[in-house]
Design an enzyme around this catalytic site. Structure first.
Site, PDB file in Angstrom:
ATOM      1  N   HIS A 413       0.808  -1.213   0.000  1.00 28.44           N
ATOM      2  CA  HIS A 413       0.000   0.000   0.000  1.00 28.44           C
ATOM      3  C   HIS A 413       0.848   1.273   0.000  1.00 28.44           C
ATOM      4  O   HIS A 413       0.328   2.366  -0.220  1.00 28.44           O
ATOM      5  CB  HIS A 413      -0.962   0.009   1.188  1.00 28.44           C
ATOM      6  CG  HIS A 413      -2.364   0.392   0.816  1.00 28.44           C
ATOM      7  ND1 HIS A 413      -2.645   1.394  -0.080  1.00 28.44           N
ATOM      8  CD2 HIS A 413      -3.558  -0.107   1.211  1.00 28.44           C
ATOM      9  CE1 HIS A 413      -3.951   1.505  -0.211  1.00 28.44           C
ATOM     10  NE2 HIS A 413      -4.538   0.606   0.539  1.00 28.44           N
ATOM     11  N   ARG A 414       2.137   1.147   0.246  1.00 30.23           N
ATOM     12  CA  ARG A 414       3.016   2.315   0.141  1.00 30.23           C
ATOM     13  C   ARG A 414       3.228   2.713  -1.314  1.00 30.23           C
ATOM     14  O   ARG A 414       3.600   3.855  -1.602  1.00 30.23           O
ATOM     15  CB  ARG A 414       4.370   2.019   0.797  1.00 30.23           C
ATOM     16  CG  ARG A 414       4.310   1.726   2.282  1.00 30.23           C
ATOM     17  CD  ARG A 414       5.646   1.232   2.815  1.00 30.23           C
ATOM     18  NE  ARG A 414       6.059  -0.015   2.195  1.00 30.23           N
ATOM     19  CZ  ARG A 414       7.155  -0.699   2.535  1.00 30.23           C
ATOM     20  NH1 ARG A 414       7.955  -0.230   3.496  1.00 30.23           N
ATOM     21  NH2 ARG A 414       7.461  -1.827   1.930  1.00 30.23           N
TER      22      ARG A 414
END
Length: 440
Positions: A413-414
């Site tokens: 998700h980064r």
């Protein structure tokens, strides 16, 4: 003059290795280029050849034993018969271990039991680092409740004549499923006509376990398994995973594969998935990305290099199909077969398994209906491919037999948002449901 052979660094990530086999014995003469040892590293089994000439005088690390990089593994002399008395090998000392803390019996405290658990031995060099990674509590000691007791006696063994035992063994018959009609109820050959075949499940009630409950054995981690464990533990701990799943209609792939088989063209469903994934990544380059945890920056891979997870003895390795989007499905199929075969033999070159921009893990051949995979850093995504499951589907308003496959994308998700992951899967779904485009 004596000199030391130390454990060589056979890959950029290698920290320790296991000597699989010595190809020389004490007293042998060694010439430059002679095969000395086979070493199991974190990725493969690698042969190491002698650099200097000499005589092997002492083996310090034997077959099956581990050594860290630059740890002494053998002593050589330049001349035959030269003494090594008093010679101290040069190199790194083996890892010291911290002795395990004893288990302290539970004591009462403020209404709750307070138990000090035993800790497994750890490397002195990594003890502080492990402490930093450990949670603030210690889990239950893994073997504390597995205390073996002596096996209970369940009576004498089955009575049978030697001939009956011989025939039962040859024909795979379970002696516990038949009553004997011989002297003192002994089973004789004439009784075997009523015996059931021996197998995983049997009708017999005379079978009993021969080992104590709670018995166990322990085995050391292989170098590959150690690296897998550490890398995936770190990945699951520090990477904020998210998951997106999508079912696809696999019937067109099934039909295409059957059509190709009639003309002796053999492709696997995985070949089609790899080809489709490569094209989908070309349309969604943000998924073909990674994360640099050192510089805290996003990596945008400029080429599509797909790592394909392959199970090998002792662990898992991911050989890479380079420039996968520029290869047709036949080229991909041949390359995967070649890479997988050499991976299982431990013969891959480092450039064939190091790197990659995206990973595919396929458990479809085991009938798995759905699963999720852990990201292989520094990559930012991995695709889990399930088996094709027969299922009723609606076609033109009617329920008809069909086949479905579940794809699950694990994303970092980064780097990748859920919408980007869903869009990638939608593109891949469209390609796999129209597989004729994959063979163009």
């Amino acid at each position: 003059m004596p000199f030391t052979l130390t454990m060589p660094k056979l890959s950029p990530t290698m920290e320790e290795g296991t000597i699989v086999k010595w190809h020389k014995k004490v007293g042998d003469s060694v010439e430059p280029g002679d095969l000395l040892i086979e070493v199991a590293t974190d990725k493969a089994t690698v042969e190491f050849n002698a650099i200097d000439a000499g005589w092997l005088r002492k083996i310090i690390v034997n077959d099956g034993q581990e050594a860290i990089v630059n740890q002494p593994v053998a002593i050589f002399t330049e001349k035959k018969g030269e003494s090594i008395e008093g010679y101290q090998p040069e190199g790194e000392a083996p890892k010291a271990t911290v002795e395990a803390a004893p288990v302290v019996p539970a004591t009462k405290g403020k209404g709750k039991e307070q138990v000090q658990q035993a800790q497994a031995p750890v490397s002195a060099a990594t003890a502080s680092a492990n402490t930093m990674r450990q949670p603030s509590f210690l889990p239950e000691a893994p073997l504390e409740n597995f205390q073996s007791r002596p096996a209970e006696s369940h009576g004498s063994r089955i009575k049978a004549s030697p001939l009956a035992r011989k025939i039962a063994k040859e024909k795979g018959l379970d002696l516990s499923t038949v009553k004997g009609t011989g002297p003192r109820n002994r089973i004789v050959s004439a009784d075997l006509g009523k015996a059931q075949p021996s197998g995983l499940v049997a009708f017999g009630s005379n079978k009993h376990p021969e080992i104590a409950p709670g018995s166990y054995t322990e085995e050391p981690l292989s170098p590959i398994r150690k690296v897998i464990g550490q890398r995936l533990q770190d990945a699951k701990t520090f990477i904020p995973h998210f998951y997106v799943s999508m079912k696809i209609n696999a019937q067109p792939m099934v039909d295409l594969r059957e059509q190709l088989k009639t003309h002796d063209v053999k492709l696997t469903f995985n070949d089609l998935v790899v080809r489709g994934t490569a094209l989908a990544l070309r349309s969604h380059p943000n998924v073909n990305s990674g994360f640099n945890s050192v510089s805290n920056s996003i990596i945008r891979f400029q080429t599509i290099d797909i790592s394909v997870a392959v199970s090998i003895n002792g662990g898992l390795i991911t050989p890479i199909v380079r420039h996968a989007d520029f290869k047709n499905v036949g080229e991909i199929s041949a390359e995967i077969k070649n890479l997988a075969a050499r991976a299982k033999e431990g013969k891959l070159e480092p450039q064939e398994y190091k790197g990659g921009s995206f990973t595919i893990s396929n458990l479809g051949m085991y009938g798995v209906s759905e699963f999720i995979a852990i990201i292989n850093p520094p990559q930012a995504a991995i695709l889990a491919v399930s088996g094709i499951q027969p299922t009723p589907v609606i076609h033109n308003g009617y329920v008809v037999p069909g086949n479905e496959m579940t794809l699950t994308l694990s994303g970092d998700h980064r780097v990748i948002d859920g919408v980007a992951g869903a869009e990638f899967l939608r593109t891949l779904k469209n390609l796999l449901e129209n597989p004729a485009i994959l063979i163009v």
